[in-house]
Design an enzyme around this catalytic site. Structure first.
Site, mmCIF file in Angstrom:
data_model
loop_
_atom_site.group_PDB
_atom_site.id
_atom_site.type_symbol
_atom_site.label_atom_id
_atom_site.label_comp_id
_atom_site.label_asym_id
_atom_site.label_seq_id
_atom_site.Cartn_x
_atom_site.Cartn_y
_atom_site.Cartn_z
ATOM 1 N N GLU A 101 0.835 -1.213 0.000
ATOM 2 C CA GLU A 101 0.000 0.000 0.000
ATOM 3 C C GLU A 101 0.869 1.262 0.000
ATOM 4 O O GLU A 101 1.713 1.436 0.884
ATOM 5 C CB GLU A 101 -0.915 -0.011 1.233
ATOM 6 C CG GLU A 101 -1.930 1.115 1.214
ATOM 7 C CD GLU A 101 -2.875 1.078 2.414
ATOM 8 O OE1 GLU A 101 -2.983 0.035 3.080
ATOM 9 O OE2 GLU A 101 -3.494 2.119 2.683
ATOM 10 N N LYS A 288 -7.168 -0.295 11.939
ATOM 11 C CA LYS A 288 -6.595 -0.742 10.660
ATOM 12 C C LYS A 288 -5.370 0.120 10.342
ATOM 13 O O LYS A 288 -4.344 -0.376 9.882
ATOM 14 C CB LYS A 288 -7.647 -0.644 9.548
ATOM 15 C CG LYS A 288 -7.247 -1.328 8.248
ATOM 16 C CD LYS A 288 -6.420 -0.447 7.318
ATOM 17 C CE LYS A 288 -6.052 -1.173 6.035
ATOM 18 N NZ LYS A 288 -5.176 -0.354 5.157
ATOM 19 N N ASP A 304 4.449 -13.984 12.724
ATOM 20 C CA ASP A 304 3.127 -14.496 12.358
ATOM 21 C C ASP A 304 2.148 -13.332 12.495
ATOM 22 O O ASP A 304 1.585 -13.087 13.557
ATOM 23 C CB ASP A 304 2.740 -15.652 13.285
ATOM 24 C CG ASP A 304 1.424 -16.296 12.864
ATOM 25 O OD1 ASP A 304 0.616 -15.625 12.189
ATOM 26 O OD2 ASP A 304 1.197 -17.462 13.232
ATOM 27 N N HIS A 401 -2.692 10.750 -0.259
ATOM 28 C CA HIS A 401 -2.751 9.336 -0.622
ATOM 29 C C HIS A 401 -2.869 9.179 -2.142
ATOM 30 O O HIS A 401 -2.207 8.340 -2.732
ATOM 31 C CB HIS A 401 -3.937 8.685 0.078
ATOM 32 C CG HIS A 401 -3.960 7.208 -0.059
ATOM 33 N ND1 HIS A 401 -3.168 6.387 0.711
ATOM 34 C CD2 HIS A 401 -4.638 6.400 -0.895
ATOM 35 C CE1 HIS A 401 -3.379 5.136 0.367
ATOM 36 N NE2 HIS A 401 -4.264 5.118 -0.617
HETATM 37 P P1 NDP Z 1 9.357 -22.593 16.761
HETATM 38 O O1 NDP Z 1 8.826 -23.851 17.302
HETATM 39 O O2 NDP Z 1 9.690 -22.552 15.320
HETATM 40 O O3 NDP Z 1 10.687 -22.203 17.517
HETATM 41 C C1 NDP Z 1 10.793 -21.893 18.858
HETATM 42 C C2 NDP Z 1 11.930 -22.692 19.391
HETATM 43 O O4 NDP Z 1 13.167 -22.002 19.231
HETATM 44 C C3 NDP Z 1 11.835 -22.903 20.881
HETATM 45 O O5 NDP Z 1 10.922 -23.897 21.197
HETATM 46 C C4 NDP Z 1 13.259 -23.264 21.218
HETATM 47 O O6 NDP Z 1 13.424 -24.660 21.001
HETATM 48 C C5 NDP Z 1 14.092 -22.527 20.176
HETATM 49 N N1 NDP Z 1 14.868 -21.431 20.763
HETATM 50 C C6 NDP Z 1 16.189 -21.195 20.513
HETATM 51 N N2 NDP Z 1 16.611 -20.126 21.197
HETATM 52 C C7 NDP Z 1 15.558 -19.670 21.905
HETATM 53 C C8 NDP Z 1 15.381 -18.577 22.808
HETATM 54 N N3 NDP Z 1 16.377 -17.744 23.116
HETATM 55 N N4 NDP Z 1 14.159 -18.385 23.352
HETATM 56 C C9 NDP Z 1 13.143 -19.187 23.041
HETATM 57 N N5 NDP Z 1 13.249 -20.249 22.195
HETATM 58 C C10 NDP Z 1 14.450 -20.487 21.627
HETATM 59 O O7 NDP Z 1 8.432 -21.335 17.028
HETATM 60 P P2 NDP Z 1 7.369 -20.984 18.133
HETATM 61 O O8 NDP Z 1 7.182 -22.050 19.163
HETATM 62 O O9 NDP Z 1 7.753 -19.638 18.603
HETATM 63 O O10 NDP Z 1 6.035 -20.917 17.275
HETATM 64 C C11 NDP Z 1 5.876 -19.911 16.295
HETATM 65 C C12 NDP Z 1 5.382 -20.556 15.018
HETATM 66 O O11 NDP Z 1 4.167 -21.264 15.283
HETATM 67 C C13 NDP Z 1 5.067 -19.543 13.961
HETATM 68 O O12 NDP Z 1 5.599 -19.999 12.742
HETATM 69 C C14 NDP Z 1 3.543 -19.556 13.910
HETATM 70 O O13 NDP Z 1 3.093 -19.207 12.630
HETATM 71 C C15 NDP Z 1 3.218 -20.958 14.264
HETATM 72 N N6 NDP Z 1 1.897 -21.267 14.820
HETATM 73 C C16 NDP Z 1 1.013 -20.298 15.231
HETATM 74 C C17 NDP Z 1 -0.203 -20.650 15.771
HETATM 75 C C18 NDP Z 1 -1.096 -19.562 16.269
HETATM 76 O O14 NDP Z 1 -0.721 -18.413 16.314
HETATM 77 N N7 NDP Z 1 -2.337 -19.863 16.675
HETATM 78 C C19 NDP Z 1 -0.599 -22.052 15.910
HETATM 79 C C20 NDP Z 1 0.423 -22.980 15.501
HETATM 80 C C21 NDP Z 1 1.623 -22.586 14.981
HETATM 81 P P3 NDP Z 1 14.386 -25.529 21.948
HETATM 82 O O15 NDP Z 1 14.007 -25.193 23.340
HETATM 83 O O16 NDP Z 1 14.092 -26.908 21.568
HETATM 84 O O17 NDP Z 1 15.772 -25.061 21.598
#
Ligand code: NDP
Length: 457
Positions: A101, A288, A304, A401
């Site tokens: 936009e 918006k 997200d 705009h």
């Molecule tokens: P991910 O599962 O991709 O990654 C998060 C992981 O990163 C953690 O579990 C951890 O894994 C690792 N990590 C490494 N360093 C850090 C740190 N410093 N702090 C925290 N975690 C760290 O992502 P999210 O769990 O954040 O989920 C987001 C995704 O889920 C987005 O892609 C979203 O689109 C999707 N999603 C959204 C939904 C919704 O909004 N309703 C529903 C389902 C999915 P470890 O501890 O194993 O190292």
């Protein structure tokens, strides 16, 4: 080809200290795209590798796309711009913004400049406490079931944390249980809803996946405790334990424009705020505008944005009526603005590390944590809102705009290169920003230049 902004480049460089990133870049808009990138590369001390992603238009490979989603066909591009002038808590930020936009990037930069000259934005963000929901049914007596769950809090938290031990090691993890009893939507004849909230500190992650894992993991224990049956186990996007806030205070004189005194513009902005407070029809459009800025930086940084949108609008409704996320009022010849909204952001997770364009956006933004990023997002939302209300409460938004929209219309009509600006300028002058008119103007220009009119179909 050099742009018309060589002087602007020199001025911008002169204002840029050798070892610091400065968000105030006068004349940046006059530079060509390569000149803008060169300027940023020099200021950030980037090498060719760091600019590679943006020079290759995001450079997400078809192979990566095929890993990221199902039935991938290719890559879909959008413009990446940079919001200027943002100062939050005394620090400068250049804001990567992906949006189709026109006028959003200009608006945020303009409003951020006004705020910057008035001391900048003050912002804060809560640590990342996210909510996982577990819905329990057929539990018998709700009071007994709720008490039983509360009595097992330590055991439930330990089980939740066992699914993500690394999160505790980082200082995060499952922190608290809350049990909620909600009236049955069918009325008193139905079973009240029993919902367990698992509050999780997700540190640098948005947290959806890890929360869903924990929520699913604790469900059998909750069934065992309540003798009930668990259905849904998923995060809530109403992330109201992860709020971010930003505010600013602008002397009314700084708002003078359009041949109008600053006090009149400030009055228009505060009246717009009252309107949105009272009327959900207006509040929807007000919000918006806020989300125009937040979504653009969210997309650029691989967040997200559907989750952010869902959280923002649900939060806007949390008092029982849909209300604006930001407020403006007058105080002692100052316009005072504030915004508060949930911002579930991550610097890790999702596609953040996988997308080269997102990595570039992070290098540009220079945030060191998800909390700092939330403060920047909230400030961007408030800046965007200020720009919109400043125009709406005075001369209206269409003039500015449509001038920007005219370029898009010119391109749609088939204009390319130097013709785009010429056609756009003539459209604005004619007061008709329409594709048919643009085709007519383009045909005349091409005739005058002795050029073939391209495919104007
Ligand atoms: P991910 O599962 O991709 O990654 C998060 C992981 O990163 C953690 O579990 C951890 O894994 C690792 N990590 C490494 N360093 C850090 C740190 N410093 N702090 C925290 N975690 C760290 O992502 P999210 O769990 O954040 O989920 C987001 C995704 O889920 C987005 O892609 C979203 O689109 C999707 N999603 C959204 C939904 C919704 O909004 N309703 C529903 C389902 C999915 P470890 O501890 O194993 O190292």
């Amino acid at each position: 080809m050099r742009g018309e902004g060589n002087g602007a480049l020199a001025r911008a460089e002169a204002e840029t200290s050798a070892d610091a990133v400065c968000a105030r870049l006068p004349g940046f808009y006059k530079l060509t795209v390569p000149e803008r990138l060169d300027l940023l590369a020099r200021m950030y001390r980037w090498g060719p590798d760091e600019l590679g992603a943006v020079r290759a238009n995001g450079s997400l490979s078809a192979e990566s796309a095929n890993q990221m989603i199902e039935n991938a066909l290719g890559i879909f591009s959008l413009p990446l711009g940079v919001g200027l002038n943002l100062s939050v808590n005394g620090r400068d930020y250049l804001v990567p913004m992906v949006i189709e936009e026109p006028s959003v990037v200009a608006a945020v930069s303009f409003a951020a400049k006004i705020v910057r000259e008035s001391g900048g934005f003050a912002a804060e963000a809560e640590p990342g406490l996210m909510i996982g929901q577990v819905q329990v049914t057929r539990y018998g007596d709700p009071v007994r079931a709720a008490k039983a769950i509360a009595a097992h809090e330590e055991q439930i938290l330990a089980l939740a944390n066992s699914f993500h031990p690394a999160m505790q090691r980082r200082g995060g993890g499952a922190r608290q249980i809350e049990v909620r009893t909600l009236p049955a939507p069918e009325g008193p004849a139905g079973e009240p809803l029993l919902v367990v909230h698992l509050l999780v500190d997700t540190q640098e992650a948005m947290g959806a996946n890890l929360i869903n894992t924990m929520a699913e993991g604790i469900a059998p224990l909750i069934e065992q405790i309540t003798k009930g049956r668990v259905y849904l186990r998923i995060l809530s996007n109403l992330a109201d334990r992860r709020l971010a806030r930003a505010s600013c205070r602008i002397p009314v004189e700084a708002l003078a424009d359009f041949n109008m005194p600053g006090m009149e513009i400030a009055e228009g902005i505060s009246q717009a705020s009252r309107f949105a407070q009272a009327d959900p029809y207006r509040a929807a459009t007000h919000n918006k505008g806020v989300m125009n800025g937040i979504d653009a930086v969210a997309i650029a940084t691989g967040q997200d944005w559907r989750a952010i949108e869902a959280g923002a609008h649900a939060y806007a409704c949390s008092g029982g009526q849909y209300r604006p996320l930001s407020k403006w009022s007058l105080d002692d010849r100052h316009l005072v603005g504030s915004i508060e909204l949930p911002l579930a952001l991550g610097t890790v997770g999702g596609a953040i590390k996988a997308h080269p364009g997102v990595q570039f956006a992070f290098r540009l933004l220079r945030v060191s944590s998800a909390r700092e990023m939330a403060m920047v997002f909230a400030s961007v939302g408030l800046a965007q809102n200020l720009a919109a209300l400043r125009a709406l409460g005075s001369v209206g938004i269409q003039k500015g705009h449509m001038a920007l929209h005219a370029r898009c219309v010119a391109v749609t009509a088939g204009a390319r290169g130097l013709h785009v600006k010429k056609v756009a300028d003539l459209l604005v002058k004619a007061g008709t920003v329409k594709v048919d008119k643009a085709r007519e103007i383009l045909a005349t220009l091409c005739f005058e230049d002795g050029e073939e009119v391209g495919d104007l179909a």
